[in-house]
Design an enzyme around this catalytic site. Structure first.
Site, PDB file in Angstrom:
ATOM      1  N   CYS A 169      56.850  39.790  47.870  1.00 21.52           N
ATOM      2  CA  CYS A 169      57.880  39.089  47.120  1.00 21.52           C
ATOM      3  C   CYS A 169      57.605  37.598  47.251  1.00 21.52           C
ATOM      4  CB  CYS A 169      59.264  39.364  47.715  1.00 21.52           C
ATOM      5  SG  CYS A 169      59.612  41.107  47.904  1.00 21.52           S
TER       6      CYS A 169
ATOM      7  N   ARG B 186      54.069  37.331  42.318  1.00 25.09           N
ATOM      8  CA  ARG B 186      54.184  38.118  43.552  1.00 25.09           C
ATOM      9  C   ARG B 186      55.173  39.280  43.419  1.00 25.09           C
ATOM     10  NH1 ARG B 186      52.313  35.438  48.111  1.00 25.09           N
ATOM     11  NH2 ARG B 186      53.701  36.670  49.403  1.00 25.09           N
TER      12      ARG B 186
ATOM     13  N   TRP C 181      59.622  42.315  44.704  1.00 30.42           N
ATOM     14  CA  TRP C 181      58.688  43.391  44.404  1.00 30.42           C
ATOM     15  C   TRP C 181      59.083  44.508  45.367  1.00 30.42           C
ATOM     16  CZ3 TRP C 181      54.512  45.951  46.755  1.00 30.42           C
ATOM     17  CH2 TRP C 181      53.680  46.618  45.854  1.00 30.42           C
TER      18      TRP C 181
ATOM     19  N   ASN D  22      60.731  38.198  52.630  1.00 31.58           N
ATOM     20  CA  ASN D  22      59.519  38.804  52.089  1.00 31.58           C
ATOM     21  C   ASN D  22      58.832  39.524  53.240  1.00 31.58           C
ATOM     22  OD1 ASN D  22      57.003  39.322  50.930  1.00 31.58           O
ATOM     23  ND2 ASN D  22      56.266  37.243  51.343  1.00 31.58           N
ATOM     24  N   GLY D  23      58.446  40.794  53.031  1.00 30.93           N
ATOM     25  CA  GLY D  23      57.792  41.569  54.093  1.00 30.93           C
ATOM     26  C   GLY D  23      58.523  42.875  54.289  1.00 30.93           C
TER      27      GLY D  23
ATOM     28  N   GLU E 281      32.203  53.524  43.086  1.00 25.26           N
ATOM     29  CA  GLU E 281      33.085  52.366  43.003  1.00 25.26           C
ATOM     30  C   GLU E 281      32.287  51.058  43.084  1.00 25.26           C
ATOM     31  OE1 GLU E 281      35.889  51.761  42.024  1.00 25.26           O
ATOM     32  OE2 GLU E 281      36.511  49.889  42.963  1.00 25.26           O
TER      33      GLU E 281
ATOM     34  N   LYS F 265      32.225  48.267  40.118  1.00 25.52           N
ATOM     35  CA  LYS F 265      32.562  46.851  40.357  1.00 25.52           C
ATOM     36  C   LYS F 265      31.454  45.964  39.797  1.00 25.52           C
ATOM     37  CE  LYS F 265      35.877  46.897  41.053  1.00 25.52           C
ATOM     38  NZ  LYS F 265      36.723  48.015  41.205  1.00 25.52           N
TER      39      LYS F 265
ATOM     40  N   GLU G 161      31.350  45.983  35.860  1.00 24.96           N
ATOM     41  CA  GLU G 161      32.422  45.347  35.086  1.00 24.96           C
ATOM     42  C   GLU G 161      32.441  43.833  35.183  1.00 24.96           C
ATOM     43  OE1 GLU G 161      36.433  46.712  35.894  1.00 24.96           O
ATOM     44  OE2 GLU G 161      36.018  46.952  38.004  1.00 24.96           O
TER      45      GLU G 161
ATOM     46  N   HIS H  63      16.617  64.944  41.522  1.00 22.99           N
ATOM     47  CA  HIS H  63      16.765  65.867  40.393  1.00 22.99           C
ATOM     48  C   HIS H  63      16.683  65.138  39.055  1.00 22.99           C
ATOM     49  CE1 HIS H  63      17.563  69.161  43.086  1.00 22.99           C
ATOM     50  NE2 HIS H  63      18.422  68.391  43.733  1.00 22.99           N
TER      51      HIS H  63
ATOM     52  N   LYS I  90      43.549  44.438  32.216  1.00 23.90           N
ATOM     53  CA  LYS I  90      44.029  44.875  33.530  1.00 23.90           C
ATOM     54  C   LYS I  90      44.747  46.221  33.424  1.00 23.90           C
ATOM     55  CE  LYS I  90      44.716  44.572  37.901  1.00 23.90           C
ATOM     56  NZ  LYS I  90      43.571  45.044  38.692  1.00 23.90           N
TER      57      LYS I  90
HETATM   58  O1  M6R Z   1      46.021  50.977  36.697  1.00 19.39           O
HETATM   59  P1  M6R Z   1      45.087  52.143  36.910  1.00 19.39           P
HETATM   60  O2  M6R Z   1      44.707  52.318  38.340  1.00 19.39           O
HETATM   61  O3  M6R Z   1      45.616  53.395  36.312  1.00 19.39           O
HETATM   62  O4  M6R Z   1      43.786  51.735  36.110  1.00 19.39           O
HETATM   63  C1  M6R Z   1      42.702  52.593  35.998  1.00 19.39           C
HETATM   64  C2  M6R Z   1      41.461  51.869  35.546  1.00 19.39           C
HETATM   65  O5  M6R Z   1      41.667  51.293  34.281  1.00 19.39           O
HETATM   66  C3  M6R Z   1      41.069  50.746  36.528  1.00 19.39           C
HETATM   67  O6  M6R Z   1      40.893  51.250  37.816  1.00 19.39           O
HETATM   68  C4  M6R Z   1      39.756  50.071  36.080  1.00 19.39           C
HETATM   69  O7  M6R Z   1      38.703  50.964  36.196  1.00 19.39           O
HETATM   70  C5  M6R Z   1      39.516  48.800  36.898  1.00 19.39           C
HETATM   71  N1  M6R Z   1      39.187  47.716  36.041  1.00 19.39           N
HETATM   72  C6  M6R Z   1      38.436  48.947  37.893  1.00 19.39           C
HETATM   73  O8  M6R Z   1      38.167  47.778  38.590  1.00 19.39           O
END
Ligand code: M6R
Length: 601
Positions: free
Chosen positions: A2, A27, A75, A99-100, A477, A481, A484, A500, A596
């Site tokens: 928060c 936040r 939050w 906050n916390g 993952e 990263k 993207e 394979h 996002k």
């Molecule tokens: O909000 P979500 O976790 O449902 O989003 C899923 C994906 O769109 C999200 O994880 C996306 O792959 C990210 N940009 C990865 O860094």
């Protein structure tokens, strides 16, 4: 997470508080509130939703006489995002913002209730104001009452308190959550959860450290630590707001990587207990009759889901399957009522995941969401939700949300394993869990090394991130990263699967990022990497053990539990992708073509 603000001075208190909260809205924004006190008494306003609702509600109020004010943007962690649970919380004659998470709030609340105190909200915060008033009624000394109050609190807090018993003073305390106090040249004092709330107002600030507390009055900050009076170390305040929101980091992604250690602690608070895992959020009977867990998600959240399937089968001994939400929707899946359908989402708004969840509900099976945003569509749809408590994630590349997803999934697997593991094994996991906040802390030496190494990985015809077992989803993952934010081609692969087919790509321009934990299948992974090295692939090994065939080596620490290695390697992969993207001159926080929150299919 928060945001809190405070102000003492002659200025328009409402406006100073609202301006500060606007800078902290990132936040948390499920409700907000302010309380102002001047010669005419205390006035307060609260509103659900974004700050604009609070501004509209308080539009009539103004006060330029000398006084104090505190504000909060919420939050939710404990209690639904409604007006009653919005801060400031009120006692008989005092208001508090916080906050916390107060870890022992239930026990404190019970004590107070037994003494006849009536609580209005479901929050942990409300105990602070009632404790304060209880002590003040006994001592008739607000400062001592405040000192006694904070001595009772366990957990993380940054808190501000105002009281009619000392009307020109703000009491403050910080432990584990951020708080800054500042002053201008005209005798005003300001408080905020980050610099951003004070920029343009305070001229100099002090960054409070854990255990600091005190009070501000008549333009002076009286600081205490462990009972001793201290001189606050004031420094000039910078004037760049975006810089301030990033708290000195170059990108939100970097800030979020560095925050992982503390948000993981928040995720664990009140859930990882001395000898068991506890979830307030899991309703009675949710797991009754469940013989399978199906975990469904997209992107990074899908990688967490895949890693969890190893944990559910190994620890909880429950059959676990994993689904990519966009695939699941159209495959005409067979859903059985002895399956628990778990969805994972940072945003809670991902269209494919939300639709998959609706399908499961339509099929009449029980659903559980792991989500970072309370009151999001997924949270509202699911039968039960465990909130991740990662705080708002701004970087498009998900980092701290993944960290907290992994933490909650591991906790959940252990929660279900209670009667299935030996006491010794159970304790081994529980003890390992407590090490994670430390292991997820960015090691500056490693960050420097990754920065230097990144220059060697800017070209080539592709990357393979490889690992076995839970390190395979981590490899996926790491590759996601890198893709993207650096726009380089990268794949995640199980180490044992390279022979394979993909090994045909191996040459010196194929970069292999090899996850080589010592606690899980080290020799098997090593053989797979030797096969790639023999075909001249350039190898960057991430491991606690030295590997003579590595072209580059990032050494992790010696650990006993695979999850400890997992979290340490996770941070390294995040840093690597970020540093490569930086060198390529890309927009780290807002990479091209992405959003996002993906609310379309
Ligand atoms: O909000 P979500 O976790 O449902 O989003 C899923 C994906 O769109 C999200 O994880 C996306 O792959 C990210 N940009 C990865 O860094």
């Amino acid at each position: 997470m928060c945001g809190i603000v405070g102000y003492i001075g002659h200025g328009d208190k409402k406006q100073v508080l609202i301006d500060g909260l606007r800078e902290l809205e990132y936040r948390g924004y499920d409700s907000a509130g302010i309380a102002m006190m001047d010669e005419s008494g205390i006035t307060h306003y609260k509103a659900v939703g974004k700050l604009i609702n609070l501004e509209n509600k308080a539009s009539e109020y103004s006060s330029n006489s000398y006084g104090v004010g505190i504000g909060h943007t919420r939050w939710a962690t404990h209690g639904k995002p409604n007006e009653v649970n919005a801060h400031p919380h009120l006692g008989e004659y005092s208001f508090v913002v916080h906050n916390g998470i107060i870890e022992n709030y239930q026990e404190l609340k019970k004590e107070l209730q037994d003494e006849g105190v009536r609580f209005l909200s479901q929050t942990d915060t409300e105990v602070i104001v009632h404790l304060f008033e209880k002590f003040n009624n006994q001592l008739d000394n607000p400062f001592q009452a405040f000192e006694q109050t904070i001595a009772k609190l366990r957990g993380a807090y940054a808190t501000l308190l105002i009281t009619k018993k000392d009307p020109e003073t703000i009491y403050f305390a910080k432990n584990g959550s951020p708080m800054i106090a500042g002053k201008d040249d005209h005798g005003s004092v300001y408080f905020g959860s980050s610099d951003a709330a004070l920029i343009g107002k305070a001229k100099e600030v002090t960054y409070l450290t854990d255990g600091d507390y005190g009070f501000a009055r008549s333009g002076t900050i009286h600081l205490f630590h462990a009972g001793e009076s201290m001189v606050p170390a004031m420094v000039p305040l910078k004037s760049d707001k975006i810089y301030a929101q990033k708290e000195g980091f170059r990108f939100f992604m970097e800030k979020e990587i560095y925050e992982q250690s503390s948000v993981i602690s928040d995720t664990m608070l009140g859930r990882v207990l001395d000898d068991e895992i506890h979830f307030d959020e899991i309703p009675d009977g949710l797991f009754d009759g469940i013989r399978e867990i199906k975990v469904c998600a997209c992107g990074t959240s899908y990688h967490a889901a895949l890693a969890s399937s190893y944990l559910f089968e190994r620890l909880s001994q429950i059959r676990a399957s994993v689904e990519i939400a966009s695939e699941f929707r159209y495959k005409e899946p067979l859903l059985r009522t002895d399956t628990l359908f778990v969805v994972i989402s940072q945003s809670g708004e991902t269209a494919d995941t939300l639709e998959a969840l609706k399908m499961a509900k339509l099929a009449g099976i029980k659903t559980l969401a792991l989500c970072n945003v309370d009151n999001s569509s997924i949270v509202r749809e699911a039968d039960a939700t465990i909130l991740l408590r990662a705080g708002i994630e701004k970087g498009v590349a998900s980092t701290k949300a993944f960290a907290t997803q992994m933490m909650v999934l591991w906790m959940l697997a252990l929660y279900l394993a209670k009667d299935k593991m030996t006491a010794e094994k159970y304790r081994f996991d529980l003890e390992a869990m407590r090490l994670i906040p430390g292991l997820a802390k960015v090691n500056e030496r490693i960050h420097e090394k990754v920065k230097r190494l990144s220059k060697r990985y800017l070209h080539g015809h592709g990357f393979f991130f490889i690992g076995r077992d839970i390190f395979y989803p981590l490899a996926l993952e790491g590759a996601l990263k890198l893709k993207e934010i650096s726009y380089l081609h990268a794949e995640g692969y199980p180490s044992g699967e390279m022979k394979h087919g993909p090994i045909a790509l191996a040459d010196s321009e194929l970069f292999t990022i090899a996850l080589m934990p010592q606690t899980l299948l080290y020799d098997k992974t090593k053989s797979n990497i030797e096969e790639l090295s023999a075909r001249d692939s350039t190898i960057c090994a991430i491991s606690p053990k030295s590997f003579e065939l590595a072209d580059d080596m990032i050494r992790t620490s010696e650990q006993k539990h695979p999850m400890c290695e997992f979290f340490e390697m996770m941070v390294i992969l995040q840093l690597l992708s970020m540093e490569v993207a930086v060198r390529r001159g890309n927009d780290v926080d807002m990479p091209r073509n992405l959003a996002k929150s993906v609310t379309v299919e």
